[in-house]
Design an enzyme around this catalytic site. Structure first.
Site, PDB file in Angstrom:
ATOM      1  N   ASP A 121      -2.406   6.221  -3.527  1.00 15.61           N
ATOM      2  CA  ASP A 121      -1.311   5.553  -2.832  1.00 15.61           C
ATOM      3  C   ASP A 121      -0.772   4.433  -3.712  1.00 15.61           C
ATOM      4  OD1 ASP A 121      -3.501   3.861  -2.578  1.00 15.61           O
ATOM      5  OD2 ASP A 121      -2.904   3.133  -0.600  1.00 15.61           O
ATOM      6  N   ASP A 161      -0.977   1.229  -3.952  1.00 12.87           N
ATOM      7  CA  ASP A 161      -1.793   0.154  -4.522  1.00 12.87           C
ATOM      8  C   ASP A 161      -3.150   0.636  -5.009  1.00 12.87           C
ATOM      9  OD1 ASP A 161      -3.010   0.485  -2.025  1.00 12.87           O
ATOM     10  OD2 ASP A 161      -3.486  -1.638  -1.844  1.00 12.87           O
ATOM     11  N   SER A 207       0.818  -1.208   0.000  1.00 17.12           N
ATOM     12  CA  SER A 207       0.000   0.000   0.000  1.00 17.12           C
ATOM     13  C   SER A 207       0.859   1.268   0.000  1.00 17.12           C
ATOM     14  CB  SER A 207      -0.945  -0.044   1.205  1.00 17.12           C
ATOM     15  OG  SER A 207      -1.880   0.986   1.178  1.00 17.12           O
ATOM     16  N   ASP A 216      -5.859   1.982  -3.543  1.00 19.47           N
ATOM     17  CA  ASP A 216      -7.136   1.875  -2.842  1.00 19.47           C
ATOM     18  C   ASP A 216      -7.482   3.137  -2.068  1.00 19.47           C
ATOM     19  OD1 ASP A 216      -5.367   1.605  -0.736  1.00 19.47           O
ATOM     20  OD2 ASP A 216      -6.081  -0.357  -0.084  1.00 19.47           O
TER      21      ASP A 216
END
Length: 435
Positions: free
Chosen positions: A234, A236, A101, A238
């Protein structure tokens, strides 16, 4: 008590326990054994972000899964919510995402999704951890292939929900992460003029001075070029935060407020970190507000419990449960711009519509989160701090679910919160050093 799984899967420094190739191979075997209980021929969709270590962990996980007869579909570099969406859309047995993340490139992690696209529940992760203690001989030979339609299918899903962005000039910070191709593309196809930033991943520059946790460069770009707004994701994909035309951070609390009013929601779920102003303003509008523990899985649990659809975190991890089973930065950005267009004004107007209470967040690095959190002296320090705030604020101390940190949040009068936060920080540091 889970040993390896935290609030967002298994996470750590890549190449160090537990994220060694040997462990990830065994994790794949355990997950494969778990999935075979529900399906004799499981199918797992496997995505990753742009970290240097993602290829290594992907290969180890795929090998473990295939040793249990699992068919693995490689999705390539794709945002986490893209993996969740495709897992549900393609009716796969499970999905897996290799990412840490918003963490630096040295870290990595693995999170799993069930067939509905939701993260595996705690009970499933506990069962997988139990299976890790067992030997798993090869049970059939699984196969692997590249699923080349993954990005196109996810893009189509997003564009079906996108408003017409013609006339908007938008800065887009992709954090050198999993959205580096998709983020500029989706806004361009929706009609915006796009000014991309941090779209050249090299394996080491993911989240490095960029993205939703470091939007400073984006903020400068918006101001220097006179853009309408900026969006930052960010590593990843999400999470998303915005920057308004004045360079101010428009984060998850603002996103929830705007969307709640546009959608005429009866209730909204935030977290213990959500600003008190959000709760107060929503209640003024007759909208109930509920606080969940930090972590999107806990937000989702409360959304289900309360039969609501909108919830999220300050970090920009927002769930629109009527559209997706997990937080989705790209989807959140598009739906928020749709709400903005319908409600009128620009982000600056809506930033000013929600004057936030002063809040300070201090991250304190510790060697043993559980021991410090359980110490009675910490509880006493928090009690003293709340007494000092005299009912005009609040204190929250919680362990990070992904890093060796305690996060100290103090909300209240501007002149007092820094002092209170420093006092708690000193107590935490003293407790961590005491043996």
């Amino acid at each position: 008590m889970r040993r390896y799984f935290g609030t967002d899967g298994v996470r750590g420094v890549a190449g160090e326990p537990p994220l060694t190739p040997d462990f990830v191979l065994r994790l794949g075997q355990a997950v494969g054994a778990y999935l075979r209980k529900a399906s004799p021929r499981p199918v797992v969709l496997l995505g990753k972000d742009t970290r240097l270590s993602s290829d290594l962990l992907e290969a180890a996980l795929a090998a473990g899964l295939m040793s249990q007869g699992v068919r693995v579909e490689h999705l390539g570099i794709l945002p986490t919510p893209g993996v969740a969406h495709l897992t549900r859309a393609l009716k796969a047995t499970a999905g897996a995402m290799i990412s840490a993340s918003h963490n630096p490139y040295q870290d990595n992690g693995i999170k799993f999704f069930g067939p509905t696209g939701e993260k595996l529940p705690d009970e499933a992760e506990e069962e997988i951890e139990a299976l890790l203690q067992e030997a798993h001989p090869t049970r059939g030979i699984g196969t692997v292939r590249d699923f080349r339609e993954a990005e196109r299918m996810y893009l189509d899903f997003l564009l079906e929900r996108a408003p017409d962005l013609s006339g908007l000039r938008i800065g887009v910070d992709a954090a050198n992460g999993a959205t580096y191709r998709l983020a500029p593309k989706v806004f361009q196809k929706a009609g915006a003029e796009v000014f991309p930033l941090f779209t050249a991943p090299d394996g080491r520059n993911i989240n490095a001075g960029c993205g939703s946790t470091h939007p400073e460069v984006l903020s400068r770009l918006v101001g220097e070029l006179g853009l309408d707004l900026g969006v930052a994701f960010d590593g990843d994909g999400d999470r998303v935060v915005f920057v308004d035309r004045k360079g101010r951070l428009f984060h998850g609390d603002h996103i929830l407020y705007l969307n709640a009013l546009y959608r005429k929601e009866e209730g909204v779920v935030g977290t213990v970190m959500s600003n008190m102003a959000l709760e107060a303003r929503l209640k003024e509008r007759g909208i109930a507000f509920y606080r969940a523990a930090v972590g999107d899985r806990y937000v989702l649990e409360m959304l289900k419990e309360k039969a609501l659809v909108l919830g999220g975190e300050q970090s920009g991890h927002v769930i629109f449960r009527d559209h997706a089973p997990t937080g989705d930065g790209l989807l959140t950005a598009l739906l928020t711009l749709k709400a903005l267009k319908a409600m009128g004004g620009d982000l600056s107007d809506w930033y000013e519509a929600l004057p936030l209470y002063p809040q300070v967040l201090v991250n304190v690095r510790v060697s043993d989160k559980r021991r410090v959190m359980a110490h009675p002296r910490l509880e006493e320090a928090v009690r003293r701090a709340e007494e000092k705030l005299k009912g005009e604020g609040r204190v929250n101390v919680r362990p990070s679910g992904t890093e060796p940190l305690l996060r100290v949040m103090v909300e209240g009068p501007q002149g007092l919160i820094q002092e209170v936060a420093r006092e708690i920080q000193k107590e935490v540091e003293a407790l961590d050093g005491a043996r």
